[in-house]
Write a protein that holds these residues in place. Structure first.
Motif, mmCIF file in Angstrom:
data_model
loop_
_atom_site.group_PDB
_atom_site.id
_atom_site.type_symbol
_atom_site.label_atom_id
_atom_site.label_comp_id
_atom_site.label_asym_id
_atom_site.label_seq_id
_atom_site.Cartn_x
_atom_site.Cartn_y
_atom_site.Cartn_z
ATOM 1 N N VAL A 1 0.840 -1.203 0.000
ATOM 2 C CA VAL A 1 0.000 0.000 0.000
ATOM 3 C C VAL A 1 0.873 1.251 0.000
ATOM 4 N N ALA A 2 1.946 1.237 0.807
ATOM 5 C CA ALA A 2 2.848 2.390 0.873
ATOM 6 C C ALA A 2 3.464 2.682 -0.489
ATOM 7 N N GLY A 3 3.734 1.627 -1.271
ATOM 8 C CA GLY A 3 4.313 1.822 -2.585
ATOM 9 C C GLY A 3 3.375 2.482 -3.571
ATOM 10 N N ARG A 4 2.065 2.436 -3.308
ATOM 11 C CA ARG A 4 1.071 3.054 -4.180
ATOM 12 C C ARG A 4 0.550 4.368 -3.618
ATOM 13 N N TYR A 5 0.972 4.711 -2.419
ATOM 14 C CA TYR A 5 0.389 5.839 -1.690
ATOM 15 C C TYR A 5 0.531 7.161 -2.450
ATOM 16 N N ASP A 6 1.729 7.447 -2.946
ATOM 17 C CA ASP A 6 1.940 8.713 -3.658
ATOM 18 C C ASP A 6 1.104 8.793 -4.929
ATOM 19 N N ALA A 7 0.967 7.670 -5.633
ATOM 20 C CA ALA A 7 0.149 7.656 -6.851
ATOM 21 C C ALA A 7 -1.316 7.913 -6.527
ATOM 22 N N ILE A 8 -1.789 7.380 -5.399
ATOM 23 C CA ILE A 8 -3.172 7.611 -4.980
ATOM 24 C C ILE A 8 -3.404 9.088 -4.676
ATOM 25 N N LEU A 9 -2.474 9.698 -3.929
ATOM 26 C CA LEU A 9 -2.605 11.118 -3.611
ATOM 27 C C LEU A 9 -2.577 11.974 -4.860
ATOM 28 N N ASP A 10 -1.688 11.637 -5.792
ATOM 29 C CA ASP A 10 -1.577 12.407 -7.023
ATOM 30 C C ASP A 10 -2.859 12.311 -7.845
ATOM 31 N N PHE A 11 -3.395 11.116 -7.964
ATOM 32 C CA PHE A 11 -4.625 10.945 -8.737
ATOM 33 C C PHE A 11 -5.792 11.674 -8.085
ATOM 34 N N ALA A 12 -5.890 11.572 -6.758
ATOM 35 C CA ALA A 12 -7.004 12.194 -6.038
ATOM 36 C C ALA A 12 -6.854 13.695 -5.886
ATOM 37 N N GLU A 13 -5.680 14.232 -6.238
ATOM 38 C CA GLU A 13 -5.402 15.669 -6.137
ATOM 39 C C GLU A 13 -5.561 16.158 -4.704
ATOM 40 N N LEU A 14 -5.049 15.345 -3.768
ATOM 41 C CA LEU A 14 -5.086 15.688 -2.354
ATOM 42 C C LEU A 14 -3.667 15.765 -1.817
ATOM 43 N N ASP A 15 -3.403 16.729 -0.922
ATOM 44 C CA ASP A 15 -2.072 16.825 -0.329
ATOM 45 C C ASP A 15 -2.037 16.063 0.994
ATOM 46 N N ARG A 16 -0.831 15.968 1.579
ATOM 47 C CA ARG A 16 -0.683 15.188 2.805
ATOM 48 C C ARG A 16 -1.419 15.815 3.987
ATOM 49 N N GLN A 17 -1.566 17.129 3.967
ATOM 50 C CA GLN A 17 -2.317 17.773 5.035
ATOM 51 C C GLN A 17 -3.778 17.322 5.015
ATOM 52 N N ALA A 18 -4.350 17.252 3.812
ATOM 53 C CA ALA A 18 -5.734 16.785 3.700
ATOM 54 C C ALA A 18 -5.862 15.324 4.127
ATOM 55 N N MET A 19 -4.851 14.513 3.822
ATOM 56 C CA MET A 19 -4.909 13.099 4.160
ATOM 57 C C MET A 19 -4.831 12.853 5.659
ATOM 58 N N ASP A 20 -4.383 13.849 6.435
ATOM 59 C CA ASP A 20 -4.329 13.727 7.888
ATOM 60 C C ASP A 20 -5.638 14.142 8.554
ATOM 61 N N LEU A 21 -6.628 14.566 7.767
ATOM 62 C CA LEU A 21 -7.924 14.965 8.307
ATOM 63 C C LEU A 21 -8.889 13.787 8.308
ATOM 64 N N PRO A 22 -9.840 13.750 9.265
ATOM 65 C CA PRO A 22 -10.878 12.715 9.207
ATOM 66 C C PRO A 22 -11.708 12.865 7.933
ATOM 67 N N VAL A 23 -12.147 11.754 7.386
ATOM 68 C CA VAL A 23 -12.910 11.776 6.142
ATOM 69 C C VAL A 23 -14.228 12.542 6.303
ATOM 70 N N ARG A 24 -14.769 12.605 7.525
ATOM 71 C CA ARG A 24 -16.010 13.356 7.728
ATOM 72 C C ARG A 24 -15.849 14.838 7.423
ATOM 73 N N MET A 25 -14.601 15.319 7.373
ATOM 74 C CA MET A 25 -14.351 16.718 7.062
ATOM 75 C C MET A 25 -14.140 16.951 5.569
ATOM 76 N N TYR A 26 -14.195 15.882 4.781
ATOM 77 C CA TYR A 26 -14.005 16.019 3.336
ATOM 78 C C TYR A 26 -15.288 16.499 2.658
ATOM 79 N N SER A 27 -15.115 17.236 1.586
ATOM 80 C CA SER A 27 -16.249 17.553 0.727
ATOM 81 C C SER A 27 -16.634 16.305 -0.058
#
Length: 300
Positions: free
Chosen positions: A177-203
């Protein structure tokens, strides 16, 4: 063309062992066939099929009255058990009625039909959200479902935790999973700060992008999509199309529900047309869509 009508885990970090155990158990369950009426497990078939469905039936109870409390509901249930001759206060509606089909490995199949025809119910059964009333279905390989925004996410966990959790459910190691993590973030257009937030705070858009990114980057063999390409801006939709096409070239299997017939023409190899819980047509994309449109012209 539509039919008428920094708090979480980072890559390489150690995941919660309880999540790992839950994920391993969920993976084991997801590979089991549905039991038959007597409860014994039926052995799955072998060969070139990614998905086999045989005589699938799903019925729902529609209740005619509601109750103001659990106590009143329990009393009504007890009364109906004693007085079996009385009407139980509900009717049974059949959403799927003997659906049978197979999907070959590497095939992309589109499910079409009017609202209420049973498309989403079928995907929900294949995703183990509903149990069937009767019939069997076998999924050969890892399954990833994208049925609605944020489906499969725990909204109290961070985005990063959800990525690792979904990967474990699919049987991947933390390192994979760690090996795919950066590709997932890039595709989702999310930064690491957003990934540290609970999903309930996502639009809703953030949830959609992350959900789709996880679905297509975690080595699933079979992808179930329910209107997953109909949300988001045009740029993101085009990115999804390109990823789905890449998914196909890798020999993966896709079963998609959509009302966007342009999407069907672009992606599908075959079309299943559901009507009133039954398969009305199963065949070539151009032929089935032509007949599908004819029904609307004749109805008008």
């Amino acid at each position: 063309m539509r039919e008428p009508t920094s708090g979480g885990p980072t890559p390489g970090a150690s995941a919660d062992p309880s999540l790992l155990r839950r994920g391993e158990e969920a993976e084991a369950r997801s590979l089991l066939p549905f039991p038959n009426r007597e409860g014994s497990a039926l052995a799955p078939g072998v060969g070139s099929y990614a998905l086999e469905v045989e005589g699938l039936v799903k019925e729902f109870r529609v209740y005619h009255r509601t109750y103001g409390s659990l106590k009143s509901h329990a009393a009504a249930l007890a009364k109906n058990l004693v007085r079996r001759g009385d009407h139980a206060g509900f009717e049974t509606r059949r959403a799927l009625d003997g659906v049978t089909f197979r999907v070959a490995r590497g095939e992309t199949v589109a499910l079409i039909g009017r609202n209420g025809s049973g498309k989403s119910t079928l995907l929900s059964i294949l995703s183990r959200i509903y149990l069937p009333t009767a019939g069997e279905a076998w999924l050969h390989g890892r399954l990833m479902s994208l049925l609605e925004l944020g489906a499969g996410f725990d909204i109290e966990l961070t985005g990063a935790q959800n990525v690792f959790f979904n990967g474990v459910i699919l049987g991947l190691t933390e390192e994979q999973v760690a090996g795919r993590y950066d590709a997932i973030l890039d595709f989702a257009e999310l930064d690491r700060q957003a990934m540290d937030l609970p999903v309930r705070m996502y639009s809703s858009g953030m949830q959609l992008r992350l959900g789709f990114a996880v679905a297509v980057h975690l080595d699933a063999d079979l992808l179930l999509v329910d209107e997953g390409l109909a949300v988001g801006d045009e740029g993101f939709q085009e990115k999804c199309f390109r990823k789905m096409e890449e998914f196909k070239t890798q020999g993966k299997t896709i079963l998609m529900v959509t009302h966007e017939l342009d999407h069907v023409e672009r992606l599908a190899d075959r079309v299943l047309w559901l009507e009133a819980g039954k398969i009305r047509r199963d065949g070539d994309v151009a032929e089935v869509l032509a007949e599908y449109w004819d029904t609307f012209r004749h109805a008008s």
